[in-house]
Design an enzyme around this catalytic site. Sequence first.
Site, PDB file in Angstrom:
ATOM      1  N   HIS A   9       0.828  -1.216  -0.095  1.00 24.47           N
ATOM      2  CA  HIS A   9       0.074   0.085   0.012  1.00 24.47           C
ATOM      3  C   HIS A   9       0.795   1.232  -0.050  1.00 24.47           C
ATOM      4  CE1 HIS A   9       0.860   1.019   4.189  1.00 24.47           C
ATOM      5  NE2 HIS A   9       0.922  -0.278   4.512  1.00 24.47           N
ATOM      6  N   GLU A  89      -2.392  -6.897   7.584  1.00 18.89           N
ATOM      7  CA  GLU A  89      -0.991  -6.640   8.007  1.00 18.89           C
ATOM      8  C   GLU A  89      -1.054  -7.680   9.498  1.00 18.89           C
ATOM      9  OE1 GLU A  89       2.024  -6.637   8.350  1.00 18.89           O
ATOM     10  OE2 GLU A  89       2.539  -4.304   7.697  1.00 18.89           O
TER      11      GLU A  89
END
Length: 192
Positions: A9, A89
């Site tokens: 990202h 994550e």
Amino acid sequence: MPLIYFIRHGQTDYNAARRVQGWLDIPINATGRVQALRNGGVLNELISDKTRLDFISSPLLRTRETMEIMRAAMGLPTAGYRMDDRLKEIGFGEWEGMTHEEIDAIAKDLHDSVQADRWNKAPPGGQSFRDYTAQVLSWLAELERDTVVVAHGGTSRVVRAHFMKLGPVDMHKLDVPQDKVLLIEGGALHWL
């Protein structure tokens, strides 16, 4: 093994401030939007038949924003992707939102212990890299078609360590750029 186009990202304000994000839903910042646009442009130039690809994202906001900016840069509808929770994550539990200095101020001994053995030890309420690796590799084992994936720094380390056959110590040394596309082709890794 299908082709994988892996993108971390775009930058967030937490990245810039070196704060632990984990599962916090943080948006990308202006730099992150430029990075996502750049990576979408790279993919647009590289891939002529985009219909053959699967598009998968972590469900967290920063990855979804990155995916949508990239898809727009590729001339695709922004919503044409799916999400997989296994790409989230690694969870840092109670330490999410803090800098390493802030964690040291409240739990230095525990922080040092976890940092010394991140493979087996987890922050309070978080995940160990052993558990996280199993989660990510279960996703990887199910890939059936060429895929564009947007995920996280931890995910990048796990996937790259798998293909590079690295152990836990070396895995944690891997850089996790936000302004590049990682092409995984036949087990070989190339930055674009």
